[in-house]
Scaffold this active site. Structure first.
Site, short mmCIF file in Angstrom:
data_model
loop_
_atom_site.label_atom_id
_atom_site.label_comp_id
_atom_site.label_asym_id
_atom_site.label_seq_id
_atom_site.Cartn_x
_atom_site.Cartn_y
_atom_site.Cartn_z
N GLU A 191 34.29 57.83 46.80
CA GLU A 191 33.43 58.79 46.13
C GLU A 191 32.12 59.05 46.87
OE1 GLU A 191 33.17 57.02 42.26
OE2 GLU A 191 34.97 58.03 41.55
N GLU B 28 46.90 38.22 48.14
CA GLU B 28 45.55 37.71 47.99
C GLU B 28 45.41 36.26 48.43
OE1 GLU B 28 44.83 35.92 43.66
OE2 GLU B 28 45.14 38.07 43.59
#
Length: 304
Positions: free
Chosen positions: A85, A116
């Protein structure tokens, strides 16, 4: 490796929601909303650390460095969201703020089991984006112990880069590695262990502050207006017009005239209107002041 979740605040059972499965739909939503109200207060307690992080990020970005978010699962996706953004909102290059997620692009849309837990992958993924000592790494992990994130933070420190941790547990592994640790502790989740809820909301709020605060310090905001917004669609072109009008007090027709002349450069249009200087002079003065509209205006006013 055995993992003890008992010591993690994010894994505690929430006594206020133990019977949530017996509630009516409206009662259930009220409970979720009540728990969400605690998030902003938890973030508020970390304002000092957030401010320190913003100062570090702004300094590194001004010197040509990058801001890299690193995370797994929800945390990784939030980093990618915030990074994506920045270009339309603040006119940054796609390279300036980037999100890196364990498991790669596929993990944005679906869980990549086990990614992870790979500590070395955090380091290798940073190398892929050409991470250097000039950059800032923000490692995000609700638990504060995700190996992928720890590996990335350790690598960043080893090459002399600035490191920031965002977690939802105090005294975490991340806190031991990062230069600055931001830890809004939101308590047990509505659904035990589902850190996409309050923990994720807290992380989103923190990341918003990190980039928004940094971009303000870089001069990408005048007053409270986004003056480096990119006019990439109809809505954003209309927003550009509105911003120019709000900043200068001119009408729609005049705002559009300047925007067309500057190829929808909002900051340049505003400066030209406020100073009555031509485009070349305005661009040079803004450049001398690194795009800070207020500083550039003060300089012009002093010369009058």
């Amino acid at each position: 490796m055995k993992i003890n979740l008992d010591n993690l605040t994010t894994e505690l059972r929430n006594p206020h929601t133990e019977n949530i499965d017996l509630l009516s739909t409206e009662e259930m939503i009220k409970v979720i909303n009540s728990e969400d109200k605690k998030v902003a207060l938890a973030v508020e307690r970390e304002i000092g650390n957030i401010a320190k992080a913003v100062d570090v990020i702004a300094e590194k970005l001004e010197q040509g460095g990058k801001l890299i978010y690193l995370g797994a699962g929800t945390s990784g996706r939030l980093g990618i969201l915030d990074a994506s953004e920045c270009p339309p909102t603040f006119g940054t290059s796609p390279e300036m703020v980037q999100g890196v997620i364990a498991g790669g692009d596929k993990a944005v849309f679906s869980a990549i089991e086990g990614s992870e837990d790979n500590k070395d992958a955090g380091k290798e993924d940073l190398k892929k984006v050409h991470f250097s000592e000039k950059d800032v790494l923000v490692g995000i992990a609700a638990s504060g112990r995700t190996p992928y994130v720890i590996g990335g933070l350790e690598y960043a420190k080893s090459i002399g880069a600035s490191t920031i941790g965002v977690t939802n547990n105090k005294d975490s592994e991340i806190a031991k590695v990062a230069d600055i640790c931001i830890a809004p502790v939101v308590g047990g989740e509505v659904i035990t262990g589902s850190t996409r809820l309050k923990s994720g909301t807290a992380q989103k709020m923190v990341l918003n502050m990190l980039t928004t605060g940094s971009m303000i310090k870089l001069g990408k905001v005048y007053k409270n207006l986004m003056v480096d917004v990119e006019a990439t669609n109809l809505k954003l072109r209309e927003r550009c017009k509105k911003i120019v009008r709000e900043a200068t007090g001119v009408g729609e027709e005049e705002a559009l005239k300047y925007l067309q002349e500057t190829d929808y450069d909002v900051k340049l249009s505003i400066f030209m209107i406020l100073t009555n200087l031509n485009m070349e002079e305005s661009r040079n003065i803004l450049s001398l002041h690194n795009g800070h509209v207020r500083q550039a205006l003060e300089a012009v006013n002093k010369e009058k």
